[in-house]
Design an enzyme around this catalytic site. Structure first.
Site, PDB file in Angstrom:
ATOM      1  CE1 TYR A 164      -5.360  -3.802 -31.675  1.00  0.00           C
ATOM      2  CE2 TYR A 164      -5.628  -1.420 -31.466  1.00  0.00           C
ATOM      3  CZ  TYR A 164      -4.807  -2.529 -31.612  1.00  0.00           C
ATOM      4  OH  TYR A 164      -3.443  -2.352 -31.692  1.00  0.00           O
TER       5      TYR A 164
ATOM      6  CE  LYS B   5      -3.579  -4.013 -28.587  1.00  0.00           C
ATOM      7  NZ  LYS B   5      -2.548  -5.019 -28.255  1.00  0.00           N
TER       8      LYS B   5
HETATM    9  P1  NAP Z   1       1.464  -7.221 -37.030  1.00  0.00           P
HETATM   10  O1  NAP Z   1       2.577  -6.734 -37.871  1.00  0.00           O
HETATM   11  O2  NAP Z   1       0.135  -7.475 -37.636  1.00  0.00           O
HETATM   12  O3  NAP Z   1       1.947  -8.504 -36.222  1.00  0.00           O
HETATM   13  C1  NAP Z   1       1.083  -9.163 -35.354  1.00  0.00           C
HETATM   14  C2  NAP Z   1       1.870 -10.201 -34.600  1.00  0.00           C
HETATM   15  O4  NAP Z   1       1.009 -10.849 -33.675  1.00  0.00           O
HETATM   16  C3  NAP Z   1       2.449 -11.265 -35.517  1.00  0.00           C
HETATM   17  O5  NAP Z   1       3.738 -11.592 -35.066  1.00  0.00           O
HETATM   18  C4  NAP Z   1       1.502 -12.442 -35.305  1.00  0.00           C
HETATM   19  O6  NAP Z   1       2.122 -13.695 -35.437  1.00  0.00           O
HETATM   20  C5  NAP Z   1       1.126 -12.246 -33.856  1.00  0.00           C
HETATM   21  N1  NAP Z   1      -0.120 -12.924 -33.531  1.00  0.00           N
HETATM   22  C6  NAP Z   1      -1.368 -12.589 -33.953  1.00  0.00           C
HETATM   23  N2  NAP Z   1      -2.256 -13.462 -33.461  1.00  0.00           N
HETATM   24  C7  NAP Z   1      -1.544 -14.359 -32.717  1.00  0.00           C
HETATM   25  C8  NAP Z   1      -1.900 -15.497 -31.945  1.00  0.00           C
HETATM   26  N3  NAP Z   1      -3.170 -15.870 -31.837  1.00  0.00           N
HETATM   27  N4  NAP Z   1      -0.915 -16.181 -31.323  1.00  0.00           N
HETATM   28  C9  NAP Z   1       0.376 -15.792 -31.440  1.00  0.00           C
HETATM   29  N5  NAP Z   1       0.766 -14.717 -32.151  1.00  0.00           N
HETATM   30  C10 NAP Z   1      -0.189 -14.016 -32.778  1.00  0.00           C
HETATM   31  O7  NAP Z   1       1.159  -6.182 -35.871  1.00  0.00           O
HETATM   32  P2  NAP Z   1       2.116  -5.171 -35.084  1.00  0.00           P
HETATM   33  O8  NAP Z   1       1.793  -3.815 -35.577  1.00  0.00           O
HETATM   34  O9  NAP Z   1       3.510  -5.643 -35.051  1.00  0.00           O
HETATM   35  O10 NAP Z   1       1.446  -5.320 -33.642  1.00  0.00           O
HETATM   36  C11 NAP Z   1       2.112  -5.877 -32.540  1.00  0.00           C
HETATM   37  C12 NAP Z   1       1.390  -5.433 -31.274  1.00  0.00           C
HETATM   38  O11 NAP Z   1       1.434  -3.995 -31.214  1.00  0.00           O
HETATM   39  C13 NAP Z   1      -0.089  -5.796 -31.268  1.00  0.00           C
HETATM   40  O12 NAP Z   1      -0.482  -6.133 -29.961  1.00  0.00           O
HETATM   41  C14 NAP Z   1      -0.765  -4.526 -31.704  1.00  0.00           C
HETATM   42  O13 NAP Z   1      -2.084  -4.447 -31.267  1.00  0.00           O
HETATM   43  C15 NAP Z   1       0.137  -3.500 -31.050  1.00  0.00           C
HETATM   44  N6  NAP Z   1       0.047  -2.150 -31.629  1.00  0.00           N
HETATM   45  C16 NAP Z   1       0.421  -1.904 -32.921  1.00  0.00           C
HETATM   46  C17 NAP Z   1       0.332  -0.603 -33.407  1.00  0.00           C
HETATM   47  C18 NAP Z   1       0.734  -0.225 -34.805  1.00  0.00           C
HETATM   48  O14 NAP Z   1       0.519   0.938 -35.167  1.00  0.00           O
HETATM   49  N7  NAP Z   1       1.288  -1.111 -35.589  1.00  0.00           N
HETATM   50  C19 NAP Z   1      -0.137   0.414 -32.585  1.00  0.00           C
HETATM   51  C20 NAP Z   1      -0.497   0.124 -31.286  1.00  0.00           C
HETATM   52  C21 NAP Z   1      -0.394  -1.170 -30.804  1.00  0.00           C
HETATM   53  P3  NAP Z   1       1.963 -14.628 -36.780  1.00  0.00           P
HETATM   54  O15 NAP Z   1       2.320 -13.784 -37.956  1.00  0.00           O
HETATM   55  O16 NAP Z   1       2.929 -15.728 -36.523  1.00  0.00           O
HETATM   56  O17 NAP Z   1       0.538 -15.119 -36.796  1.00  0.00           O
END
Ligand code: NAP
Length: 251
Positions: A158, A162
């Site tokens: 990851y 990133k």
């Molecule tokens: P999440 O709640 O786990 O949601 C992940 C999202 O990514 C879902 O909408 C999922 O869609 C989609 N996804 C995963 N694999 C995919 C694929 N192969 N093709 C299309 N869509 C895909 O995660 P989140 O926290 O909202 O994260 C969103 C972004 O923010 C990510 O890039 C994550 O790395 C980043 N981020 C999150 C945090 C945090 O603390 N939460 C911190 C830093 C960065 P489906 O459900 O339809 O599969």
């Protein structure tokens, strides 16, 4: 829906049906953008979100597809053009984690994380550049993470993806600046979504103790920064990574 700052614009949000992506889809739609919500597994959530946006007087469509496959990238652009006639904003948000110490990490966990979080961004960005270069404008916003800046044990895949997002963002920003296409990244810290809910309680406490603002962030707080970067207010910002983390990483 009132005329917002993104009135008449068209946005694609990958992984836009839940978590941070859902907030970004809603926020952009509430600012007046027509939104293509991409999803991979969350069929009913995507449809619900589209119904909500339409119920609020906006325009949205849901398009299924795995961002790590090139056919999805091509399809997303095609669907945006077919449904809304153009693409102004691409939010590369789709992401996954497959955590393990490097010594135990399986090759497939490495590949899945790199393919979804980094290769997916390459494919969708490459595909969206064709219409954006032609129209000589566009905004691309890539969701990175503070882990790409500071690292984290158990997240070599990851962290590499990133950090890669940030390097990718800077290089594309330089390639397309001459066509008025602005490319930026957002590096969220610890945000309340399904991705972080699954962390063990003791780890959550340790992370919280390192956040000067003393609380976990919300998906809306990330979405507001995406809205800013997509808006006319950010017209002189490109190649940057904006950290949204309650002060966890200060550089
Ligand atoms: P999440 O709640 O786990 O949601 C992940 C999202 O990514 C879902 O909408 C999922 O869609 C989609 N996804 C995963 N694999 C995919 C694929 N192969 N093709 C299309 N869509 C895909 O995660 P989140 O926290 O909202 O994260 C969103 C972004 O923010 C990510 O890039 C994550 O790395 C980043 N981020 C999150 C945090 C945090 O603390 N939460 C911190 C830093 C960065 P489906 O459900 O339809 O599969």
């Amino acid at each position: 829906m009132e005329k917002g700052i993104l009135h008449g614009q068209v946005a694609i949000v990958t992984g836009g049906a839940r978590g941070i992506g859902k907030s970004i889809s809603l926020t952009l739609a509430q600012a007046g953008a027509k939104v293509l919500v991409n999803y991979n597994h969350s069929d009913s959530k995507a449809q619900e979100l589209v119904n909500t946006i339409i119920g609020e007087g906006g325009e949205a469509v849901a398009v299924k597809g795995d961002v790590s496959s090139n056919s999805t990238a091509e399809e997303l652009i095609k669907q945006a053009l077919d449904n809304f006639g153009k693409v102004d904003i691409l939010i590369n948000n789709a992401g996954i984690t497959r955590d393990n110490l490097l010594i135990r990490m399986k090759e497939e966990d490495w590949d899945q994380v790199i393919n979804t979080n980094l290769k997916g961004m390459f494919l969708t960005t490459k595909a969206v550049l064709k219409p954006m270069l032609k129209q000589r404008s566009g905004r691309i916003i890539n969701i990175s993470s503070v882990i790409g800046l500071i690292g984290n044990p158990g997240q070599t895949n990851y962290g590499a993806a990133k950090a890669g997002v940030i390097g990718f963002t800077r290089s594309v920003a330089k390639e397309v600046a001459g066509r008025n296409i602005l490319v930026n990244a957002i590096a969220p810290g610890y945000i309340a979504t399904d991705m972080t809910n699954k962390l063990p309680e003791n780890l959550k406490k340790t992370i919280l103790s390192n956040i000067p603002l003393g609380r976990i962030g919300t998906a809306e707080e990330v979405a507001q920064v995406a809205l800013f970067l997509a808006s006319p207010a950010a017209s002189y910002i490109t190649g940057q990574t904006i950290v949204v983390d309650g002060g966890m990483v200060m550089q």
